[in-house]
Each structure stands twice: as structure tokens, then as C-alpha cells.
Design an enzyme around this catalytic site. Structure first.
Site, PDB file in Angstrom:
ATOM      1  N   GLU A   1     126.691  21.766  29.078  1.00 28.39           N
ATOM      2  CA  GLU A   1     126.287  22.993  29.503  1.00 28.39           C
ATOM      3  C   GLU A   1     125.629  22.884  31.144  1.00 28.39           C
ATOM      4  O   GLU A   1     125.986  23.509  31.944  1.00 28.39           O
ATOM      5  CB  GLU A   1     125.412  23.894  28.836  1.00 28.39           C
ATOM      6  CG  GLU A   1     125.227  25.107  29.143  1.00 28.39           C
ATOM      7  CD  GLU A   1     124.125  25.357  30.165  1.00 28.39           C
ATOM      8  OE1 GLU A   1     123.991  26.620  30.838  1.00 28.39           O
ATOM      9  OE2 GLU A   1     123.106  24.515  30.590  1.00 28.39           O
TER      10      GLU A   1
ATOM     11  N   ASP B   1     122.828  19.352  25.146  1.00 28.56           N
ATOM     12  CA  ASP B   1     122.609  18.303  26.048  1.00 28.56           C
ATOM     13  C   ASP B   1     121.396  19.076  27.293  1.00 28.56           C
ATOM     14  O   ASP B   1     120.941  20.123  26.963  1.00 28.56           O
ATOM     15  CB  ASP B   1     123.904  18.244  27.439  1.00 28.56           C
ATOM     16  CG  ASP B   1     124.015  19.639  27.934  1.00 28.56           C
ATOM     17  OD1 ASP B   1     124.335  20.537  27.197  1.00 28.56           O
ATOM     18  OD2 ASP B   1     124.361  19.826  29.064  1.00 28.56           O
TER      19      ASP B   1
END
Ligand SMILES: [Zn+2]
Length: 585
Positions: A244, A177
Site C-alpha cells: 500500500e 506493509d
């Protein structure tokens, strides 16, 4: 002149003896050669002789010796011959390939948001399916050979099982991400944020720096090795979370549990995640800074008081009282503290040992005396704290980030909440922060006759209504990470030796000729997915193998990275995987 003929019998015996000696000698050398071969095959490192220069300084021999022990010299580690040299990644031909695959990765807008619904309900998660498809199509040799495990749908764990299961696996991690690009900032980008635009030098786009450069490099390196029929002895595990940037609770937390169930606690040789980078020319030294520690964090505080009409207010409303609390907290910052166990302490020692004459001799002497001279320590900390980025490597930070209260201009605010964010120093703890905050909250509460509901339990004096009081609650609490001890730690030697080899020897256009890299532990003030991996190994390193100068606008508009710098990152993972494979624990 001819000599006398030899006795034929004697001659034969003599020849026999000579031939036995020859055979024994040959056998001896054969055994020696085999033993050397075995040793090389097992340790399989070539470590060229040290040529590191000691920088000039005005320290005594005793002080020099002290610095050497605190910041030991790390030998380069070069992979055994057998695969193409990693310099192959630095050429123009490979560059074209890398620009394509890395750009394709950036073109998948894998944004993660702080508040997302369940995976099977919120459609914003679905982009990660596309990311997986891209990986498997772009890196077919590695991804077909590796076993792929899905963890909580989009968490990806690729396992390339080694032939020797007695060797602990290595774990390479990153996240799929990226932080979102707010709509109102898109027009400010020089090239659209998900264009993966290559301008001839730089790769542009959200995630180019954080952290699709490392994720792409890991896959590029493994694809190249597997295409050369690399079959590791040591298992290689690649794990990619997918939130994250929102603390990793959906991705990495589940991946951590999965890996612990499958491989066990402390089952990995070492873990390499994103983190520090190579900072060039700090007092004349190029510092590679793998983070061996990570700060903790915690958010706090709510206040609830009596309401009423704003035409007859008390001297201080909830907004006023909460404001006073915040200014009181701000005027009482956390102390600067630096103990030898802190990674930043070692970083200073490395700077003192290897920096050139641009470091003042007085500073160098003070750094050497940190442990025994409180005044020298104060001078060092005062100097280092002038830079905010450095200051918070040795103190807990405090930031009032959210303030929310009141709803109507003619009504007194009954409820005010503040989110104060703390990033906790490695020498401190969540409890220490809570105790300090609670002490100050109690002073303010006492002044206004309010109650306090503390962090641990319901407290006396707390009377929600009519007087009201403070409620202290914790969100997102995380202790500082355990610090990886690099003293005589062979995994540190493996990491540092590979860094030195790649960034000094590979002849990149970026590094000045023969410029030495000093590898030193450091600390990250942000948090990474490693927070969910503490139980997998004591050897956790957060390092982005890239020169920081070419790594621009991380998390911001116009994020971009020099492609030549990325190619060094590929070369690093390529050599690191090989070196780790031959590594004797
Ligand atoms: Zn990141």
C-alpha cells in the site's frame, strides 16, 4: 353472603368460553412475541432513545432545520446480547494480551519500497511469508475457520462465509506493509523501530499507527468472536495488501480483481479501510471523520533542449526555462472550491450544527449560508484555507517535488525533468489539471520558441532538436475517488451508529464522561488501497477507529500509539462485525 349456585351446564359453557378467550389471548400474545422476536432477530438492533443536545446558537429555526437536514443525527447501534460486551477489551487483563499480539506484529519488519523487483526475485518480499505465519499462529480460531486465499503470493484474503448468502458480504481491509525506516534515522528513535516496545502506556514502532493497529484490531476482534462460536449470517471478508505504501499495484490491485471475479461488481455491502480518525474538541465537538472521498493524483513534465558549451550559453538554459515554468505554475495555484457534494462541505455543516459557543456566531451563520451567499462562502474558505491541512480539503494541491537536469559544469543541460505532484480535489479531474498545466507550458514554450508535446497527442510545433521543447507526460494518474453518498444511506447509519456506541458508551478512560461523538463524512488527501476497490461497492469508508490525540508520528521517527486507544479500536471492530451481521439492507 353466599350467592345462588350457578346452573352447572351454563357454568361449564361459561368456563369453556373463558378458557377459549384465554387461549386466544395467549395465542395472540404468543404470535406478537414471536413477531417481535423475529423483528429483533432480523434487525437485531437496540437503539436507545436519543439524548443528543442541540448546541446553543443564534440561528433561526429555519437555519437550524437546514443544518439538521445537512448533518443528520445518527442513532447509536448496540449489538444484540449474545456475546461478551465489548467493554471486556478495555480491561487490564485483555490489555496484556493485546500488547503481546500487536507488539509481535510490529516486530515483523514488513517494509515495502517504491522500487522493488518481481516477487520471486527480490528477496525483500519474503518477510511477508513470516507475516502470514504470524497471523495464522496468533489468531488460530479465526484463521482456521476462515478460508484463506493467496493473491499474487502475499496478498491475503480471509473469507468467513456466512450462513445466508443472500446478504452481501462486508469487506474489512488494511495493509501488511509499512513505510521503510531509513538507516540514518534508526538512531533517532527513542525505542528501536521494530521493537514493538510497550512503555506502560504507549506501543512504539514503525507501523504501530499505520496501520498495524487496525490490522491487529480486526484479527483480535474476529478471534474473540470466533472463540465464542460466532457463526455469521453475513460473510465477512478481510483483505490485506502488502505494498500500500508503494501504491498497491502488486497487492491490492490484484486483490481487487480477485474479489470482483469471485463475488462480482458491487457485490459488497460496504468496505472499511484505514483513513480518518476521531478528532477531539473542534469548537467543543469530538468529530469522528470517516473519509467518504479520496483525492486523485498525477505527476508531470520534461524539457529537452539543445546542448552546447557553457562558455557560450543562450540567455536561458533548460534549467532556467524549467525554473521559470515552475515559478509560473506556483504563482497560479488552483482555486478554492467547495460544492455540496464534497464531504468537507458536510463536515462544516456538522461543525456548525454541533459545535459549542467557541465557534463564532458569524462563522456559524456563514457556514449555513454557504450554498446561497457567495460572500459568506468566500469568508469561510478564506478562514479555512489558513490551515494548510484544511485548505487542501477543498482545492487541488501542487508540489514541485523532483528537479533533475544537467550533468557537467562545462556543458549546457540538454535535458531537464521535473516531477510536479498534484493531489486532485474531488470536484476536479486529471483532465482539468492537465489542461491548466498545458496552458501554462504553452505560454512559456511560446516565449522561448520551443515546441510542446502535449498530454494527448503529438503536437504541432514540437521540434525536439535543435530548438527542443517540452514533453508533457503523466505518471501515476488517478482520478478522485467516487464520493460515497451518505444521505439516507443505511451503511452510513450502521457505521456512524457503531462509532457512537463504542466511543460514547464503552466507558473508556479516554473519553470524557457522556461526551458525544459527532460522526461526519470527510475527505482524505492521501491515497489508500481503496483506489483498487472502487468496483466492489459504492459504500467505501476510510476510517481509523481511534482517537487522533493518541496516535503519534505516523510515517515518522518515533511512531507510537496509546494502547488504551488501540483497545477502543478492537472494541469497535468487535461491535461493528456483530452489528453488520444483523443489519437489514
Ligand atoms: Zn496506511
Amino acid at each position: 353472603m353466599r350467592g345462588l349456585p350457578e346452573d352447572p351446564e351454563r357454568q361449564t359453557q361459561h368456563q369453556k368460553h373463558r378458557s377459549w378467550v384465554k387461549k386466544a389471548t395467549a395465542a395472540f400474545f404468543f404470535v406478537v412475541l414471536v413477531m417481535i422476536g423475529i423483528t429483533l432477530a432480523e434487525s437485531c438492533f437496540l437503539t436507545p432513545a436519543s439524548n443528543r443536545r442541540q448546541k446553543s446558537s443564534h440561528l433561526s429555526p429555519e437555519e437550524e432545520a437546514l443544518l439538521r437536514s445537512r448533518c443528520p443525527y445518527m442513532e447509536k447501534i448496540v449489538p444484540q446480547p449474545g456475546f461478551e460486551n465489548s467493554t471486556v477489551f478495555l480491561g487490564d487483563e485483555y490489555k496484556k494480551h493485546s500488547v503481546k499480539v500487536w507488539g509481535d506484529m510490529i516486530r515483523i519488519p514488513t517494509q515495502s519500497y517504491d522500487l522493488m523487483g518481481p516477487i520471486d526475485e527480490d528477496p525483500r518480499w519474503q518477510i511477508f511469508a513470516e507475516f502470514e505465519k504470524y497471523l495464522n499462529a496468533t489468531f488460530p480460531v479465526f484463521t482456521e475457520r476462515a478460508e484463506l486465499e493467496h493473491v499474487n503470493t502475499y496478498g491475503l484474503v480471509y473469507i468467513l462465509t456466512g450462513s445466508d448468502l443472500s446478504k452481501k458480504p462486508i469487506l474489512l481491509t488494511g495493509h501488511q506493509d509499512v513505510v521503510p525506516v531509513p538507516d540514518n534515522t534508526v538512531s533517532r528513535w527513542t525505542h528501536p523501530p521494530f521493537s514493538g516496545h510497550f512503555d506502560g502506556q504507549y506501543m512504539w514502532g514503525r507501523g504501530s499507527a499505520d496501520c498495524k493497529n487496525t490490522v491487529s484490531a480486526i484479527f483480535e476482534a474476529l478471534e474473540s468472536l470466533c472463540s465464542q462460536d460466532f457463526h455469521p449470517k453475513r460473510t465477512v471478508v478481510v483483505a490485506l495488501g502488502f505494498d500500500e505504501e508503494a501504491s498497491g499495484y502488486v497487492g491490492a490491485r490484484n486483490i481487487g480483481k480477485y474479489l470482483e471475479n469471485r463475488f462480482g461488481r458491487d457485490s459488497f455491502l460496504m468496505l472499511l479501510d484505514e483513513g480518518g480518525a476521531i478528532v477531539e474538541d473542534v469548537y467543543g465537538v469530538d468529530l469522528a471523520l470517516p473519509d467518504t472521498g479520496e483525492k486523485g493524483r498525477v505527476n508531470v513534465v520534461d524539457l529537452e533542449t539543445t546542448g552546447g558549451h557553457s562558455s557560450v550559453p543562450p540567455p536561458h538554459t533548460s534549467v532556467g526555462i524549467m525554473s521559470e515554468l515552475i515559478t509560473t505554475l506556483e504563482s497560479s495555484p488552483f482555486p478554492l472550491q467547495l460544492e455540496p457534494s464534497s464531504p468537507f462541505y458536510t463536515q462544516l455543516q456538522c461543525m456548525a450544527r454541533f459545535s459549542n459557543s467557541s465557534m463564532p456566531n458569524s462563522l456559524r451563520a456563514d457556514i449555513v449560508s454557504l450554498a446561497k451567499d457567495p460572500e459568506a462562502k468566500n469568508r469561510v474558505l478564506e478562514l479555512q484555507s489558513r490551515d494548510l491541512y484544511t485548505k487542501y480539503l477543498f482545492s487541488t494541491s501542487q508540489a514541485a517535488d523532483i528537479f533533475d537536469g544537467g550533468s557537467k559544469s562545462n556543458a549546457l543541460p540538454e535535458q531537464v525533468s521535473a516531477q510536479i505532484n498534484y493531489r486532485i480535489d474531488v470536484g476536479s479531474s486529471v483532465k482539468e489539471v492537465q489542461d491548466k498545466v498545458e496552458g501554462i507550458v504553452r505560454q512559456i514554450a511560446h516565449k522561448y520558441g520551443l515546441g510542446v508535446k502535449g498530454f494527448s497527442a503529438y503536437q504541432q510545433g514540437f521540434d525536439p532538436i535543435p530548438k527542443g521543447g517540452f514533453t508533457l507526460s503523466v505518471t501515476d494518474a488517478l482520478e478522485p475517488a467516487p464520493v460515497t453518498d451518505v444521505t439516507e444511506n443505511p451503511t452510513w447509519a450502521l457505521l456512524a451508529g457503531t462509532i457512537r456506541h463504542v466511543f460514547e458508551d464503552d466507558g473508556s478512560v479516554l473519553g470524557s464522561a457522556n461526551r458525544e461523538i459527532v460522526v461526519s463524512p470527510s475527505l482524505t488527501t492521501a491515497n489508500t488501497d481503496t483506489r483498487h476497490y472502487w468496483d466492489l461497492t459504492p459504500n467505501i469508508y476510510r476510517f481509523n477507529p481511534v482517537r487522533m490525540n493518541y496516535f503519534v508520528n505516523i510515517h515518522a521517527v518515533d511512531e507510537h500509539v496509546l494502547v488504551d486507544a488501540h483497545l477502543e479500536t478492537v472494541a469497535f471492530y468487535y461491535d461493528f462485525v456483530q452489528n453488520a451481521d444483523c443489519f437489514d439492507e
